[in-house]
Design an enzyme around this catalytic site. Structure first.
Site, PDB file in Angstrom:
ATOM      1  N   PHE A 139       0.862  -1.193   0.000  1.00 27.34           N
ATOM      2  CA  PHE A 139       0.000   0.000   0.000  1.00 27.34           C
ATOM      3  C   PHE A 139       0.894   1.238   0.000  1.00 27.34           C
ATOM      4  CE2 PHE A 139      -2.484   3.461   1.683  1.00 27.34           C
ATOM      5  CZ  PHE A 139      -3.706   3.292   1.041  1.00 27.34           C
ATOM      6  N   ASP A 224       9.125   2.322   1.736  1.00 26.72           N
ATOM      7  CA  ASP A 224       8.003   3.150   2.180  1.00 26.72           C
ATOM      8  C   ASP A 224       7.860   2.965   3.695  1.00 26.72           C
ATOM      9  OD1 ASP A 224       5.489   4.049   2.968  1.00 26.72           O
ATOM     10  OD2 ASP A 224       4.484   3.413   1.131  1.00 26.72           O
ATOM     11  N   LYS A 253       2.821  10.196   8.377  1.00 20.26           N
ATOM     12  CA  LYS A 253       2.060   9.775   9.569  1.00 20.26           C
ATOM     13  C   LYS A 253       2.635  10.325  10.882  1.00 20.26           C
ATOM     14  CE  LYS A 253      -0.293   5.640   7.819  1.00 20.26           C
ATOM     15  NZ  LYS A 253      -1.679   6.093   7.909  1.00 20.26           N
TER      16      LYS A 253
HETATM   17  N1  PLP Z   1       2.259   4.219   2.500  1.00 22.57           N
HETATM   18  C1  PLP Z   1       1.893   3.420   3.517  1.00 22.57           C
HETATM   19  C2  PLP Z   1       2.744   2.254   3.871  1.00 22.57           C
HETATM   20  C3  PLP Z   1       0.726   3.700   4.251  1.00 22.57           C
HETATM   21  O1  PLP Z   1       0.369   2.892   5.255  1.00 22.57           O
HETATM   22  C4  PLP Z   1      -0.052   4.826   3.884  1.00 22.57           C
HETATM   23  C5  PLP Z   1      -1.302   5.130   4.591  1.00 22.57           C
HETATM   24  O2  PLP Z   1      -1.888   4.323   5.285  1.00 22.57           O
HETATM   25  C6  PLP Z   1       0.380   5.621   2.819  1.00 22.57           C
HETATM   26  C7  PLP Z   1       1.533   5.296   2.166  1.00 22.57           C
HETATM   27  C8  PLP Z   1      -0.417   6.823   2.415  1.00 22.57           C
HETATM   28  O3  PLP Z   1      -0.220   7.848   3.333  1.00 22.57           O
HETATM   29  P1  PLP Z   1      -1.199   9.119   3.343  1.00 22.57           P
HETATM   30  O4  PLP Z   1      -2.541   8.648   3.708  1.00 22.57           O
HETATM   31  O5  PLP Z   1      -0.568  10.045   4.347  1.00 22.57           O
HETATM   32  O6  PLP Z   1      -1.153   9.680   1.962  1.00 22.57           O
END
Ligand code: PLP
Length: 400
Positions: A139, A224, A253
């Site tokens: 994700f 990520d 986050k």
């Molecule tokens: N990458 C990962 C691993 C995530 O868990 C999330 C959100 O849950 C994102 C990217 C996306 O982040 P945002 O909601 O701040 O755009």
């Protein structure tokens, strides 16, 4: 207890806010690991606002940093520079040990977009390459490019045509990665622990194998860290617990202590791929968000939260394992630090609802995994209370 105020807020929300979310609690305030709804009902928040409130709600140092920076300067644009963002950049480079530079933005998706853009910019100049290999059950966000990077149908459905330039491989399967690499490949993007996709940690061999492949084939390794970063798994960044160093990583986050803040961090090799005007974000490096992030980092350091994650994370995992041993319908506990998943033979949402009924907020991660992401400041006493709530909820769902 009445729920009149909560209902009023939820009704207005349902009437006026686009229905991308389906909330059932109207949160009014938070302190430490606890949030209160508009009618005063309190919950242990084992979601941390989906991984954001790492140092707990209403942390005094973070609140004071926000207040004093807001009084001095809330925004000045990237035509100028502000001290909190430069201090934060230096600190992220130091904590990562990668010796590179930082690009600031506002969210996880935007940080991953920046990583993908940087990879393409470098790839076009180095062999005309642009394709990024990502992983099934991964994700990476909800912009079009990060949705294309997220190899999950529920995320992509209805948004055709998606940007091209992504190939998908199986997580923890190096042969599948090798098969996905072509002459067009420039980068491999992955989470060290897949969060939304089911709380699945990478194996050390897999991450080391990905690093070796990137070195052999001149590819950029991008991790990520949006959900795993800032201590969630017991190290500042999850990759530090696997004995590998990526070329780029993203975080968001927990970084901003509750304010929108994202960052792309590079090693020295990729520090100057972006050039003036090649990428930008109006609010990137915002002084208030950066001041909050600097305070989050000092709280994690001063309060020994990385050590706390190791200690309390082990206790929570042990307690969850005892429930797996007790109930046939619970299959496994997995995860790292305070990012734990309880795998259910059945509907994880049913367990999450039962937990909320006991006063503990948790998340799902896919249909069969209950995800726990408590604040990193979780104490042993609060954990004991929480384990009692989890025990009662599981008894309600799975007991005789
Ligand atoms: N990458 C990962 C691993 C995530 O868990 C999330 C959100 O849950 C994102 C990217 C996306 O982040 P945002 O909601 O701040 O755009």
């Amino acid at each position: 207890m009445s729920n009149e105020k909560s209902m009023e807020i939820l009704d207005l929300y349902r009437a006026k806010v686009m229905p991308t979310y389906t909330p059932s609690v109207a949160v009014a305030s938070g302190k430490g690991i606890t949030v209160r709804d508009a009618d005063g009902r309190s919950y242990y928040d084992f979601t941390s606002g989906i991984g954001v409130q790492a140092v707990g709600y209403g942390n005094r140092k973070v609140t004071e940093a926000i207040q004093s920076q807001a009084a001095a300067l809330t925004h000045c644009s990237n035509l100028f520079v502000n001290a909190p963002e430069t201090q934060l950049a230096a600190k992220l480079v130091e904590l990562s040990g990668l010796g590179g530079k930082v690009f600031f933005c506002n969210s996880g998706a935007e940080a991953n977009e920046a990583a993908i853009k940087l990879a393409r910019k470098w790839g076009h100049a180095n062999g005309g390459r642009y394709e990024v290999v990502t992983f099934r059950q991964g994700f990476h966000g909800r912009t079009l490019a990060t949705v294309a990077a997220t190899a999950q149908a529920w995320c992509q459905e209805g948004y055709d045509p998606l940007p091209v330039g992504f190939a998908y491989a199986d997580y923890n399967d190096l042969d599948s990665v090798k098969a996905a690499i072509t002459d067009r490949t420039v980068a491999i993007l992955l989470e060290a622990v897949q969060g939304e996709g089911g709380v699945t940690p990478a194996t050390e061999d897999f991450l080391k194998g990905v690093r070796a492949l990137c070195d052999e084939r001149n590819l950029i390794m991008i991790v990520d860290e949006v959900q795993t970063g800032m201590g969630r798994t017991g190290t500042w960044f999850a990759w530090q617990g696997f004995g590998v160093k990526p070329d780029l990583f993203t975080c968001a986050k927990a970084l901003g202590g509750g304010l929108p803040m994202g960052a792309l961090v590079s090693n020295a090799k990729f520090a100057d791929v972006f050039t003036p005007s090649s990428h930008a974000s109006t609010f990137g490096g915002n002084p208030v968000a950066a001041a909050a992030a600097n305070a989050v980092i000092s709280v994690i350091e001063e309060d020994g939260l990385l050590e706390n994650v190791a200690k309390v994370g082990a206790l929570l995992k042990e307690a969850l394992q005892s429930f797996v041993d007790k109930y046939d319908k619970l299959l496994e506990v997995r995860g790292k630090g305070l990012m734990l998943g309880l795998v259910v033979d059945g509907d994880a949402k049913e367990v999450v609802d039962a937990l909320a009924g006991q006063g503990l907020l948790a998340l799902t991660a896919g249909p069969h995994v209950v995800r726990f992401l408590p604040p990193l400041c979780l104490g042993e006493d609060d954990l004991e209370d929480a384990v009692d709530m989890i025990s009662d909820a599981l008894d309600n769902v799975f007991g005789e």
